[in-house]
Design an enzyme around this catalytic site. Structure first.
Site, short mmCIF file in Angstrom:
data_model
loop_
_atom_site.label_atom_id
_atom_site.label_comp_id
_atom_site.label_asym_id
_atom_site.label_seq_id
_atom_site.Cartn_x
_atom_site.Cartn_y
_atom_site.Cartn_z
N HIS A 59 0.83 -1.21 0.00
CA HIS A 59 0.00 0.00 0.00
C HIS A 59 0.86 1.26 0.00
O HIS A 59 2.06 1.20 0.24
CB HIS A 59 -1.00 0.01 1.15
CG HIS A 59 -0.43 0.13 2.52
ND1 HIS A 59 0.19 -0.90 3.18
CD2 HIS A 59 -0.40 1.18 3.38
CE1 HIS A 59 0.57 -0.51 4.39
NE2 HIS A 59 0.24 0.76 4.53
N TYR A 139 11.79 3.96 0.69
CA TYR A 139 10.71 4.31 -0.22
C TYR A 139 9.80 5.37 0.39
O TYR A 139 8.60 5.16 0.58
CB TYR A 139 9.91 3.06 -0.60
CG TYR A 139 10.79 1.90 -0.96
CD1 TYR A 139 11.61 1.95 -2.09
CD2 TYR A 139 10.85 0.77 -0.16
CE1 TYR A 139 12.45 0.89 -2.42
CE2 TYR A 139 11.68 -0.30 -0.48
CZ TYR A 139 12.47 -0.23 -1.60
OH TYR A 139 13.29 -1.27 -1.92
#
Length: 159
Positions: A59, A139
């Site tokens: 997600h 990330y």
């Protein structure tokens, strides 16, 4: 049952959670280069500001600022998801979209609300047990914000 109605505010700031169908997949970080390429492409066609962003295996949490006179975050997410799916199919064995059909959005209403959601984004990899420290998750726009002096590299979720 209450009916959910999306915000129609023009030029607002919004927090999003966008999820894969398979909550055990790691396709987002396995193909992070592809995701980044798709976001850049959509952003070049339909501009928006990225306030915060974190990609987890299954997600994404993001905070966007839309341009004045624009409230179409749904189309932007649709384009990102479609382009990512198309390019992923070209590269892998996937034959259909990996995304859940919907996403969750919250309109940011104050500085405190914004700060809280930025912290939520950046602490999420720690919360899920992927890393012990925010700085260890690659990330995330956390690293951009450290370079800009907005966060200390050692910040680890102290609200």
């Amino acid at each position: 049952m209450p009916r959910y109605i999306r915000s129609k505010r023009f030029g607002g700031m919004f927090f999003f959670t966008v999820t894969l169908k398979d909550r055990h997949s790691s396709v987002l970080i396995d193909h992070i280069d592809l995701l980044r390429e798709c976001v850049r492409h959509v952003k070049s066609k339909r501009p928006f500001g990225i306030i915060a962003w974190v990609v987890l295996p299954d997600h994404i949490h993001a905070i966007w600022r839309l341009p004045k006179g624009d409230n179409d975050f749904s189309r932007r997410w649709q384009l990102i998801k479609m382009l990512f799916t198309k390019k992923l199919k070209e590269r892998t064995h996937f034959k259909e979209s990996v995304w859940q059909g919907r996403f969750w959005e919250h309109e940011i209403k104050s500085d405190k609300d914004l700060r809280s959601h930025i912290h939520y984004c950046y602490f999420n990899p720690v919360k899920h047990g992927y890393v012990l420290s925010t700085r260890d998750w690659p990330y995330s726009s956390f690293h951009r914000d450290v370079k800009l002096g907005l966060f200390d590299i050692h910040w680890n979720g102290v609200f």
